[in-house]
Design a protein around this motif. Sequence first.
Motif, PDB file in Angstrom:
ATOM      1  N   HIS A  78      19.753  28.605  42.268  1.00 41.54           N
ATOM      2  CA  HIS A  78      20.257  27.968  41.246  1.00 41.54           C
ATOM      3  C   HIS A  78      20.445  29.035  40.082  1.00 41.54           C
ATOM      4  O   HIS A  78      19.904  29.995  39.851  1.00 41.54           O
ATOM      5  CB  HIS A  78      19.043  26.974  40.574  1.00 41.54           C
ATOM      6  CG  HIS A  78      19.573  25.953  39.507  1.00 41.54           C
ATOM      7  ND1 HIS A  78      20.640  25.308  39.723  1.00 41.54           N
ATOM      8  CD2 HIS A  78      18.784  25.860  38.234  1.00 41.54           C
ATOM      9  CE1 HIS A  78      20.666  24.603  38.306  1.00 41.54           C
ATOM     10  NE2 HIS A  78      19.353  25.210  37.683  1.00 41.54           N
ATOM     11  N   PHE A  79      21.556  28.696  39.308  1.00 40.69           N
ATOM     12  CA  PHE A  79      22.126  29.838  38.412  1.00 40.69           C
ATOM     13  C   PHE A  79      22.188  29.198  36.939  1.00 40.69           C
ATOM     14  O   PHE A  79      22.650  28.026  36.712  1.00 40.69           O
ATOM     15  CB  PHE A  79      23.379  30.107  38.835  1.00 40.69           C
ATOM     16  CG  PHE A  79      23.730  31.319  37.681  1.00 40.69           C
ATOM     17  CD1 PHE A  79      23.430  32.703  37.726  1.00 40.69           C
ATOM     18  CD2 PHE A  79      24.846  31.176  36.773  1.00 40.69           C
ATOM     19  CE1 PHE A  79      23.782  33.553  36.912  1.00 40.69           C
ATOM     20  CE2 PHE A  79      25.352  32.163  36.022  1.00 40.69           C
ATOM     21  CZ  PHE A  79      24.829  33.292  36.019  1.00 40.69           C
ATOM     22  N   GLU A 105      13.518  24.015  33.692  1.00 40.35           N
ATOM     23  CA  GLU A 105      14.330  24.055  34.792  1.00 40.35           C
ATOM     24  C   GLU A 105      14.585  24.892  35.691  1.00 40.35           C
ATOM     25  O   GLU A 105      14.756  24.422  36.820  1.00 40.35           O
ATOM     26  CB  GLU A 105      15.893  23.765  33.906  1.00 40.35           C
ATOM     27  CG  GLU A 105      17.121  23.473  35.069  1.00 40.35           C
ATOM     28  CD  GLU A 105      18.526  23.850  34.224  1.00 40.35           C
ATOM     29  OE1 GLU A 105      18.386  23.599  33.200  1.00 40.35           O
ATOM     30  OE2 GLU A 105      19.533  24.048  35.125  1.00 40.35           O
ATOM     31  N   ALA A 106      14.484  26.197  35.307  1.00 36.81           N
ATOM     32  CA  ALA A 106      14.473  27.305  36.298  1.00 36.81           C
ATOM     33  C   ALA A 106      13.194  26.859  37.497  1.00 36.81           C
ATOM     34  O   ALA A 106      13.486  27.000  38.631  1.00 36.81           O
ATOM     35  CB  ALA A 106      14.183  28.701  35.693  1.00 36.81           C
ATOM     36  N   ARG A 107      12.250  26.470  36.893  1.00 38.59           N
ATOM     37  CA  ARG A 107      10.888  26.292  37.858  1.00 38.59           C
ATOM     38  C   ARG A 107      11.275  25.051  38.715  1.00 38.59           C
ATOM     39  O   ARG A 107      11.031  25.245  39.963  1.00 38.59           O
ATOM     40  CB  ARG A 107       9.716  26.327  37.100  1.00 38.59           C
ATOM     41  CG  ARG A 107       8.906  27.264  37.122  1.00 38.59           C
ATOM     42  CD  ARG A 107       7.434  27.083  36.294  1.00 38.59           C
ATOM     43  NE  ARG A 107       7.366  28.157  35.491  1.00 38.59           N
ATOM     44  CZ  ARG A 107       7.590  27.745  34.129  1.00 38.59           C
ATOM     45  NH1 ARG A 107       7.491  26.422  33.690  1.00 38.59           N
ATOM     46  NH2 ARG A 107       7.462  28.685  33.203  1.00 38.59           N
ATOM     47  N   THR A 112      15.583  30.049  41.288  1.00 38.68           N
ATOM     48  CA  THR A 112      16.689  30.363  40.277  1.00 38.68           C
ATOM     49  C   THR A 112      16.794  31.833  39.657  1.00 38.68           C
ATOM     50  O   THR A 112      15.729  32.464  39.287  1.00 38.68           O
ATOM     51  CB  THR A 112      16.064  29.308  39.121  1.00 38.68           C
ATOM     52  OG1 THR A 112      15.951  28.290  39.471  1.00 38.68           O
ATOM     53  CG2 THR A 112      17.278  29.448  37.924  1.00 38.68           C
ATOM     54  N   VAL A 113      18.109  32.066  39.355  1.00 36.98           N
ATOM     55  CA  VAL A 113      18.464  33.183  38.393  1.00 36.98           C
ATOM     56  C   VAL A 113      18.782  32.805  36.909  1.00 36.98           C
ATOM     57  O   VAL A 113      19.411  31.859  36.794  1.00 36.98           O
ATOM     58  CB  VAL A 113      19.674  33.717  39.182  1.00 36.98           C
ATOM     59  CG1 VAL A 113      19.944  35.149  38.006  1.00 36.98           C
ATOM     60  CG2 VAL A 113      19.312  34.497  40.474  1.00 36.98           C
ATOM     61  N   VAL A 154      13.791  34.740  38.582  1.00 38.16           N
ATOM     62  CA  VAL A 154      13.999  35.922  37.807  1.00 38.16           C
ATOM     63  C   VAL A 154      15.017  35.731  36.886  1.00 38.16           C
ATOM     64  O   VAL A 154      16.102  35.020  36.813  1.00 38.16           O
ATOM     65  CB  VAL A 154      14.599  36.908  39.075  1.00 38.16           C
ATOM     66  CG1 VAL A 154      13.494  37.150  40.102  1.00 38.16           C
ATOM     67  CG2 VAL A 154      15.850  36.283  39.629  1.00 38.16           C
ATOM     68  N   VAL A 155      14.942  36.849  35.948  1.00 39.56           N
ATOM     69  CA  VAL A 155      15.571  36.940  34.587  1.00 39.56           C
ATOM     70  C   VAL A 155      16.750  37.730  34.899  1.00 39.56           C
ATOM     71  O   VAL A 155      16.141  39.008  34.937  1.00 39.56           O
ATOM     72  CB  VAL A 155      14.971  37.128  33.277  1.00 39.56           C
ATOM     73  CG1 VAL A 155      15.805  36.898  32.314  1.00 39.56           C
ATOM     74  CG2 VAL A 155      13.974  35.528  33.536  1.00 39.56           C
TER      75      VAL A 155
END
Length: 266
Positions: A78-79, A105-107, A112-113, A154-155
């Motif tokens: 997911h981006f 949302e990322a979790r 997710t990036v 990851v960021v």
Amino acid sequence: SESGRAANHQRTGVSYEDIGGLDEELELVREMIELPLSEPELFTRLGVEPPKGVLLHGPPGTGKTLIAKAVANEVDAHFISVSGPEIVSKYKGDSEERLRETFAEARNEAPTVVFFDEIDSIGGKRDEGGDMEDRIVGQLLSLMDGLEGRGEVVVIGATNRVDDLDPALRRGGRFDREIEIGVPGEAGRREILDVHTRNMPLADDVDLDRVADRTYGFVGADLESLAKEAAMTALRRLRRGSGPEKPRSVGVGDGDRGEDEDEGDG
Ligand code: ATP
């Protein structure tokens, strides 16, 4: 905006093939990003914390966004793209909440990036910002620290002004690696031209080596516009009905760029 968020749920569709030059840089990014996203349990087993992210820095238009999108797409993650200036101004007063939502949302959607464009506008040096900036950076730091142990999120941060970044954001454990995405040399320009002319019919007399030679100082975004402009010129010529003649060449002026080029890299 809502529509912006909806768009973020889609795959980016950008692949490694769409990136010209930057082989080594991409390799460094992939090492840090792909494994934690795809096999976080490997890190747990070895008792090490998976990397949380990388910081890409360099001039505008050199491919930082492109790299982030490509990595996300290639690992089928997911981006989420977050604009630093937007977080600070558009969501004024709500910025920390927006950041928390982004990480939630990322979790939820992991792997997710999370891509932070112009991260210096959030994480500028703190003593230069006001209280609000302090709180936003503080929130970002604690969210990044909270990623501990899990992997799968990851960021990737991007900035044109790495020296303006809050030192706290650059300390170990936040961004595990800082990677410079520089202005391409001639070989890089040649590869970028390949990417952006891939689907164009080129006239026989178009010599991309020569174009690469004569575009000293052009970054990827410039080379993309150059290719598009050339296509528009060809289109205009076709529409004017100048017969079956094919477009002649990708024009680069006879300026004095290129001749005294000092290649920085291979
Ligand atoms: P900014 O700091 O302005 O956000 P950026 O480094 O993130 O810049 P991108 O958004 O990745 O730049 O690049 C803009 C466009 O330029 C890309 O969509 C792509 O079409 C083209 N481009 C830039 N760099 C490259 C590259 N290395 N290979 C192919 N295309 C590139």
